[in-house]
Write a protein that holds these residues in place. Structure first.
Motif, PDB file in Angstrom:
ATOM      1  N   GLU A 102      15.790  13.343   1.443  1.00  0.00           N
ATOM      2  CA  GLU A 102      16.935  14.067   2.511  1.00  0.00           C
ATOM      3  C   GLU A 102      16.064  14.995   3.435  1.00  0.00           C
ATOM      4  O   GLU A 102      16.418  15.122   4.574  1.00  0.00           O
ATOM      5  N   ASN A 103      14.806  15.517   2.932  1.00  0.00           N
ATOM      6  CA  ASN A 103      14.316  16.531   3.857  1.00  0.00           C
ATOM      7  C   ASN A 103      13.104  15.898   4.726  1.00  0.00           C
ATOM      8  O   ASN A 103      12.718  16.524   5.457  1.00  0.00           O
ATOM      9  N   MET A 104      12.729  14.481   4.320  1.00  0.00           N
ATOM     10  CA  MET A 104      11.742  14.033   5.017  1.00  0.00           C
ATOM     11  C   MET A 104      12.007  13.795   6.557  1.00  0.00           C
ATOM     12  O   MET A 104      11.035  13.708   7.485  1.00  0.00           O
ATOM     13  N   ARG A 143       4.064   9.550   5.082  1.00  0.00           N
ATOM     14  CA  ARG A 143       5.198   9.900   4.487  1.00  0.00           C
ATOM     15  C   ARG A 143       5.096   9.627   2.889  1.00  0.00           C
ATOM     16  O   ARG A 143       5.740  10.547   2.370  1.00  0.00           O
ATOM     17  N   ASN A 144       4.622   8.261   2.733  1.00  0.00           N
ATOM     18  CA  ASN A 144       4.526   7.886   1.150  1.00  0.00           C
ATOM     19  C   ASN A 144       3.755   8.696   0.603  1.00  0.00           C
ATOM     20  O   ASN A 144       4.178   9.232  -0.562  1.00  0.00           O
ATOM     21  N   TRP A 145       2.674   9.285   0.878  1.00  0.00           N
ATOM     22  CA  TRP A 145       1.697  10.237   0.275  1.00  0.00           C
ATOM     23  C   TRP A 145       2.446  11.611   0.231  1.00  0.00           C
ATOM     24  O   TRP A 145       2.350  12.248  -0.855  1.00  0.00           O
ATOM     25  N   ARG A 146       3.140  12.144   1.164  1.00  0.00           N
ATOM     26  CA  ARG A 146       3.704  13.138   0.993  1.00  0.00           C
ATOM     27  C   ARG A 146       4.869  13.323   0.239  1.00  0.00           C
ATOM     28  O   ARG A 146       5.150  14.355  -0.682  1.00  0.00           O
ATOM     29  N   LYS A 198       0.744  -1.218   0.023  1.00  0.00           N
ATOM     30  CA  LYS A 198      -0.003  -0.046  -0.032  1.00  0.00           C
ATOM     31  C   LYS A 198       0.845   1.386   0.019  1.00  0.00           C
ATOM     32  O   LYS A 198       0.394   2.470  -0.545  1.00  0.00           O
ATOM     33  N   ASN A 199       2.082   1.286   0.510  1.00  0.00           N
ATOM     34  CA  ASN A 199       3.103   2.362   0.621  1.00  0.00           C
ATOM     35  C   ASN A 199       3.533   2.683  -0.948  1.00  0.00           C
ATOM     36  O   ASN A 199       3.336   3.866  -1.138  1.00  0.00           O
ATOM     37  N   ILE A 200       3.455   1.861  -2.008  1.00  0.00           N
ATOM     38  CA  ILE A 200       3.607   2.199  -3.139  1.00  0.00           C
ATOM     39  C   ILE A 200       2.580   2.960  -3.837  1.00  0.00           C
ATOM     40  O   ILE A 200       2.618   4.203  -4.512  1.00  0.00           O
ATOM     41  N   GLY A 256      -5.846  -4.458   4.288  1.00  0.00           N
ATOM     42  CA  GLY A 256      -5.702  -4.243   3.068  1.00  0.00           C
ATOM     43  C   GLY A 256      -6.116  -2.965   2.397  1.00  0.00           C
ATOM     44  O   GLY A 256      -5.801  -1.910   2.560  1.00  0.00           O
ATOM     45  N   VAL A 257      -7.634  -2.872   2.137  1.00  0.00           N
ATOM     46  CA  VAL A 257      -8.334  -1.680   1.897  1.00  0.00           C
ATOM     47  C   VAL A 257      -8.192  -0.511   2.998  1.00  0.00           C
ATOM     48  O   VAL A 257      -8.187   0.607   2.840  1.00  0.00           O
ATOM     49  N   GLY A 258      -8.240  -0.924   4.315  1.00  0.00           N
ATOM     50  CA  GLY A 258      -8.276  -0.088   5.387  1.00  0.00           C
ATOM     51  C   GLY A 258      -7.284   0.813   5.302  1.00  0.00           C
ATOM     52  O   GLY A 258      -7.002   2.113   5.460  1.00  0.00           O
ATOM     53  N   ASP A 259      -5.773  -0.096   5.231  1.00  0.00           N
ATOM     54  CA  ASP A 259      -4.525   0.534   5.369  1.00  0.00           C
ATOM     55  C   ASP A 259      -4.490   1.511   4.201  1.00  0.00           C
ATOM     56  O   ASP A 259      -3.645   2.674   3.853  1.00  0.00           O
ATOM     57  N   LEU A 260      -4.994   0.984   2.827  1.00  0.00           N
ATOM     58  CA  LEU A 260      -4.417   1.582   1.884  1.00  0.00           C
ATOM     59  C   LEU A 260      -5.226   3.101   1.799  1.00  0.00           C
ATOM     60  O   LEU A 260      -4.661   4.080   1.259  1.00  0.00           O
ATOM     61  N   ILE A 261      -6.658   2.928   2.292  1.00  0.00           N
ATOM     62  CA  ILE A 261      -7.495   4.193   2.259  1.00  0.00           C
ATOM     63  C   ILE A 261      -6.788   5.222   3.095  1.00  0.00           C
ATOM     64  O   ILE A 261      -6.317   6.560   2.778  1.00  0.00           O
ATOM     65  N   VAL A 262      -6.335   5.077   4.352  1.00  0.00           N
ATOM     66  CA  VAL A 262      -5.546   5.870   5.330  1.00  0.00           C
ATOM     67  C   VAL A 262      -4.290   6.203   4.800  1.00  0.00           C
ATOM     68  O   VAL A 262      -3.863   7.632   4.779  1.00  0.00           O
ATOM     69  N   THR A 263      -3.556   5.480   4.113  1.00  0.00           N
ATOM     70  CA  THR A 263      -2.151   5.820   3.592  1.00  0.00           C
ATOM     71  C   THR A 263      -2.486   6.726   2.449  1.00  0.00           C
ATOM     72  O   THR A 263      -1.291   7.684   2.074  1.00  0.00           O
TER      73      THR A 263
END
Length: 339
Positions: A277-279, A258-261, A194-196, A244-251
């Motif tokens: 570098e800045n994260m 961090r992945n969305w940002r 889901k992070n991808i 699955g879908v729960g974690d996907l929605i929130v991320t």
């Protein structure tokens, strides 16, 4: 549940938030880390400002710099370290552990090179004589929200149902609810992949696209996660659950991700090296994209969104052109599982 002694390995945002839940549930909690200044801050001020600003941790949480002291006589050991550090920390733990605690992990990723899930790494590095069963803790959760007692529900997964129930009892309270599951493969692959998709969802936002595009990438991303997960041996029903879908929605929808940002900044034209570098914290989805692409090729699973994100991250593909090309792929049938 009787008071338990828990060692938390990894004082990042999630490790600190989970330590807080355990301490507030009346357990004896030690948190270990390799940054002396951070451990001193936890012990002196009961804060972890870099990871959880404005949060006061329970003063019963003890910071520890020595791994052997942290895990001594622990009933359970909770690993919350980045995927790239998991094997080395597990190896060191096995050298100093003198009893047989439950092993819990709350990290999300695939190991580079081996493509192994985190529980597989733990099984390899921690001999059976030095542990009870391994339990995966995963689901839609942000440390920043758990730390302020927002309502959160996640999954404890283990091949041993009693071990999963033990973890369920450790953590459950009025704001933090745990469900059990025996599909470790599904829970871990959903957590990692889901992070991808969250990087892609952030990029969609950064490019200026609207809600239709966000819904599209999340839905088709879930199809990709499910395809690869099932090819790895997961139960397909796991992917419509919390991990699955729960974690996907929130991320894919939260600025806490961090992945969305990172994806959002990519969509705005920022360079990946500058973003990372800045994260200030690990963006697990970047490394997981590479591992997932290699694994998909190995298992002959088509993952067009993941492949597109891989090209942007690792081959310098223009992100707007990449979005156009994925829309112009050959037409498909929606419910064709192998597409």
């Amino acid at each position: 549940m009787l008071k338990q002694k828990i060692a938390v390995l990894g004082p990042g945002s999630w490790g600190s938030a989970l330590a807080q839940v355990l301490a507030e549930n009346g357990h004896e909690v030690t948190i270990w880390g390799n940054n002396p200044a951070q451990i001193d801050e936890i012990n002196t001020y009961h804060t972890n400002r870099h990871y959880l600003p404005n949060i006061k941790l329970p003063n019963t949480i003890i910071g520890e710099k020595d791994l052997a002291k942290a895990v001594k006589d622990a009933d359970a050991v909770l690993f919350v370290v980045p995927t790239k550090a998991m094997r080395s920390v597990a190896h060191e733990f096995a050298k100093v552990c003198e009893n047989t605690p439950y092993i819990i992990h709350a990290s999300k990723g695939l190991e580079q090179g081996s493509h192994k899930r985190i529980s597989e790494i733990l099984y390899e590095e921690i001999p059976q004589a030095k542990r009870k069963e391994i339990v995966v803790l995963s689901g839609p959760s942000h440390a920043e929200e758990v730390a302020v007692h927002d309502i959160t529900t996640i999954t404890a997964a283990s091949v041993d149902e009693q071990a999963a129930k033990y973890v369920q009892q450790l953590f459950t309270n009025e704001y933090f609810r745990i469900y059990t599951n025996t599909d470790v493969i599904g829970v871990e692959t959903g957590a990692a992949l889901k992070n991808i998709i969250a990087i892609g969802a952030g990029a969609i936002h950064g490019l200026g696209f609207g809600d239709d595009a966000k819904a599209a990438i999340m839905t088709r991303g879930l199809a990709e996660i499910s395809r690869l997960g099932v090819a790895m041996g997961a139960n397909p029903l796991t992917f419509i659950g919390l991990s699955g879908v729960g974690d996907l929605i929130v991320t894919c929808t939260s600025v806490h991700s961090r992945n969305w940002r990172a994806g959002n900044l990519l969509g705005q034209g920022k360079q990946l090296d500058e973003i990372l570098e800045n994260m200030g914290m690990i963006v697990e989805g970047v490394a997981t994209t590479k591992a997932a692409m290699e694994l998909a090729e190995q298992l002959n699973v088509e993952m067009p969104i993941t492949h597109t994100i891989y090209r942007v991250l690792y081959e310098g593909k223009d992100i707007r052109q990449a979005a156009k090309e994925i829309m112009l792929r050959d037409s498909k049938v929606e419910n064709e599982f192998t597409m």
